[in-house]
Scaffold this active site. Structure first.
Site, PDB file in Angstrom:
ATOM      1  N   SER A   5       0.815  -1.212   0.000  1.00 34.42           N
ATOM      2  CA  SER A   5       0.000   0.000   0.000  1.00 34.42           C
ATOM      3  C   SER A   5       0.850   1.264   0.000  1.00 34.42           C
ATOM      4  CB  SER A   5      -0.963  -0.017   1.186  1.00 34.42           C
ATOM      5  OG  SER A   5      -1.899   1.028   1.096  1.00 34.42           O
ATOM      6  N   HIS A   6       0.772   2.045   1.058  1.00 32.57           N
ATOM      7  CA  HIS A   6       1.434   3.339   1.129  1.00 32.57           C
ATOM      8  C   HIS A   6       2.856   3.239   1.670  1.00 32.57           C
ATOM      9  CE1 HIS A   6      -0.552   2.314   4.837  1.00 32.57           C
ATOM     10  NE2 HIS A   6       0.200   3.153   5.506  1.00 32.57           N
ATOM     11  N   ASP A  51      -2.106   6.575  -3.523  1.00 34.97           N
ATOM     12  CA  ASP A  51      -0.989   5.886  -2.901  1.00 34.97           C
ATOM     13  C   ASP A  51      -0.441   4.766  -3.774  1.00 34.97           C
ATOM     14  OD1 ASP A  51      -3.171   4.184  -2.610  1.00 34.97           O
ATOM     15  OD2 ASP A  51      -2.398   3.314  -0.766  1.00 34.97           O
ATOM     16  N   ASP A 102      -5.601   2.711  -3.553  1.00 37.49           N
ATOM     17  CA  ASP A 102      -6.843   2.653  -2.783  1.00 37.49           C
ATOM     18  C   ASP A 102      -7.034   3.831  -1.830  1.00 37.49           C
ATOM     19  OD1 ASP A 102      -4.977   1.949  -0.876  1.00 37.49           O
ATOM     20  OD2 ASP A 102      -5.926   0.053  -0.311  1.00 37.49           O
ATOM     21  N   ARG A 103      -6.032   4.696  -1.703  1.00 32.43           N
ATOM     22  CA  ARG A 103      -6.159   5.853  -0.824  1.00 32.43           C
ATOM     23  C   ARG A 103      -6.158   7.132  -1.647  1.00 32.43           C
ATOM     24  NH1 ARG A 103      -3.840   4.443   4.813  1.00 32.43           N
ATOM     25  NH2 ARG A 103      -3.618   2.180   4.679  1.00 32.43           N
ATOM     26  N   LYS A 152     -11.433   0.211  -0.654  1.00 32.00           N
ATOM     27  CA  LYS A 152     -11.374   1.657  -0.783  1.00 32.00           C
ATOM     28  C   LYS A 152     -10.810   1.988  -2.152  1.00 32.00           C
ATOM     29  CE  LYS A 152      -7.323   1.512   2.301  1.00 32.00           C
ATOM     30  NZ  LYS A 152      -7.567   0.259   3.032  1.00 32.00           N
ATOM     31  N   ASP A 162      -0.910   1.486  -4.115  1.00 35.80           N
ATOM     32  CA  ASP A 162      -1.782   0.541  -4.811  1.00 35.80           C
ATOM     33  C   ASP A 162      -3.106   1.144  -5.244  1.00 35.80           C
ATOM     34  OD1 ASP A 162      -2.696   0.719  -2.162  1.00 35.80           O
ATOM     35  OD2 ASP A 162      -3.509  -1.309  -2.196  1.00 35.80           O
TER      36      ASP A 162
END
Length: 543
Positions: free
Chosen positions: A113-114, A277, A281-282, A376, A279
């Protein structure tokens, strides 16, 4: 091609967190480490035989190599089909959409992710179930149990698949389909929003800067924002995914998206700014000279969602993670819909979405989404904001002022204390939990504690229970402090402290956030004895 059974395992520390298993990349590259976790995942879901999976990741270092390994393992375990993003690329929301559209049995998402990427940084993998969402706790517990007893994994010695070539091929008896990673997702977005209205906004001179942070969303944002909606060329910056995210930290917040923030606070700032981010999703939302907190963004989207075609009939309900500010609760109350408070982790929203109890969901950590997928979705949030801006004809700053004048303002900030020795972090949390029952009625920094507890959640759909999901201290007058240990770090422990102070609709909404939260912050430091337990009171990251 031959099938091999390789004796290996178990490895310590393969318990999935809130978003799967995350470790340093070099750990995942150890012989058998990734393989044992993947085999444990297949074992925990009753095997892979005859099943189909979507596989993709955010393009970070080791992404492509890991996908080749997973494909060969899926084939050796009897899977029937694997759908893979071209180049091994798929954003997390795109994986969720493909699982749902293709009706696969699940998917494997390769991302941390982030978190930063590179051979000396972070890697991760998580399993998503057939509804497109992250595996629930029952499944992740099963995976963990398998990792503790695994003794061998199955893999084919087949040649690597050409992930850059669209089309179908085979490994053993399994079909591998390499697909355009962007097209299906972009087509879905066109069904949700008024692209003609947004296109007219850009034609009228509206300007945008979207920072893809050298991460997976770059190709998606370029296709949708520039090609389909007509934003000026160059509106998407840092648009080409790289294995180490350009040497940066792909976390869409004011600290790590510094280039975007400086541009949005300048005299010649665009009308609208956003970032996503690693991937995809944010999201982060910024207007000209106006930063929108993720909690406020969720509330504004909920209050205005009816302006977009997909949500014109209203919302079934709103769900937020417990640490997220209560701003969305006030919107739900005015709309007359339910508002659900869940533990942190998108998997907890899945049952609510599947049951039709919630339409919009959000977390303070810059994640928002809706019932269109079960993850998300950063770019979705950006498009909903653009649809709202196109319909209202106001600036981001004006929309925020109007929102606070109607609902009041929840001043809010998250403080991250990173890489704390685990024993120190645990000692702080244990000491705080031990005094929760005695805090009500006590006074700290001029504030009176109204209640304090350890958050537990009873799922209203399936009756499952989740305990120890964060410690809450609620003050009289609308203040709140929440503390929890994060499950997304890879070194030591990360203590997240969430501070909130509500000011009603008639109050002062122009305060600096730190000033508005000063008493809550001071009370939190004293109650927790922060300095005594971890040796510091200033966070590594403040958002």
């Amino acid at each position: 091609m031959t099938l091999q059974i390789v004796e290996k395992g178990p490895f310590e520390g393969q318990k999935p967190g809130t978003s799967g298993l995350r470790k340093k990349t070099r750990i995942f590259m150890e012989p058998g480490y990734l393989e044992c976790f993947v085999q444990s995942t297949f074992n925990a879901i009753g095997g892979a035989a005859g099943k189909s999976f979507v596989i993709g990741g955010d393009g970070r270092f080791f992404n492509a190599a890991a996908i080749q390994t997973i494909l060969k393992m899926a084939a050796a375990n009897g899977a029937a089909r694997a759908v893979v993003g071209q180049g091994g690329i798929l954003s997390t929301p795109a994986v969720s959409h493909l699982i749902r559209k293709r009706g696969t049995d699940g998917g494997l998402v390769l991302s941390a992710s982030h978190n930063p990427g590179g051979i000396d940084e972070d890697f991760g993998i998580k399993y998503n179930i057939a509804n497109g969402g992250p595996a629930p706790e029952t499944v992740t517990a099963g995976i963990h149990a398998e990792t503790q007893k695994i003794a061998a994994y199955r893999i084919s010695d087949a040649a690597d698949v050409d992930l850059n070539q669209l089309g179908s091929s085979r490994i053993e008896e399994m079909t591998v389909e390499v697909v355009d990673p962007v097209a299906d997702y972009a087509d879905l977005m066109e069904t949700l929003f008024d692209f003609n209205k947004i296109r007219a906004l850009f034609q009228g001179g509206f300007t945008l800067c979207f920072d893809a942070m050298h991460a997976v969303t770059g190709p998606y944002a370029t296709e949708i924002l520039q090609r389909r909606l007509g934003a000026a060329d160059g509106s998407v910056i840092n648009a080409i995914p790289s294995e180490d995210f350009g040497g940066g930290h792909p976390d869409p917040n004011p600290v790590w998206a510094k280039t975007l923030m400086q541009r949005m606070m300048s005299d010649d700032a665009p009308d609208f700014g956003a970032a996503s981010d690693g991937d995809g999703d944010r999201n982060m939302i910024v207007g000209r000279h106006t930063y929108v907190t993720p909690s406020d963004s969720l509330a504004v989207l909920a209050a205005n969602a009816h302006l977009a075609p997909a949500y014109a009939q209203g919302l079934a309900g709103i769900a937020r993670s417990m640490p997220t500010s209560t701003a969305a609760d006030r919107v739900a109350d005015k709309l007359g819909v339910a508002c659900y408070e869940t533990p942190t982790g998108w998997k907890f929203f899945g049952n609510l979405l599947d049951a039709g109890r919630a339409t919009l969901c959000g977390e303070e950590s810059a994640g928002t989404g809706s019932a269109h997928v079960r993850e998300k979705d950063g770019l979705w949030a950006v498009l909903l904001w653009l649809n709202i801006l196109a319909e209202r004809g106001q600036s981001v700053a004006d929309i925020m002022r109007d929102h606070w004048a109607c609902y009041g303002r929840n001043y809010y900030s998250r403080h991250d204390f990173e890489a704390i020795p685990t024993d120190q972090a645990n000692a702080l949390m244990q000491a705080l939990e031990a005094q929760l029952d005695r805090l009500a009625g006590t006074q700290w920094s001029g504030l009176t504690v109204a209640q304090a507890d350890s958050f537990s959640y009873l799922d209203p759909v399936d009756g499952s229970e989740s305990h120890n999901q964060g410690l809450r201290i609620v003050f009289e007058g609308g203040g709140r402090a929440v503390l929890r240990l994060s499950g997304t770090g890879t070194e030591g422990a990360t203590l997240r402290v969430y501070l909130e102070q509500y000011v009603d609709a008639s109050g002062d909404h122009t305060l600096a956030t730190d000033a508005a939260l000063e008493n809550v912050s001071s009370a939190m430091r004293d109650i927790t004895a922060l300095q005594e337990y971890i040796g510091r009171t200033e966070p590594d990251v403040k958002t």
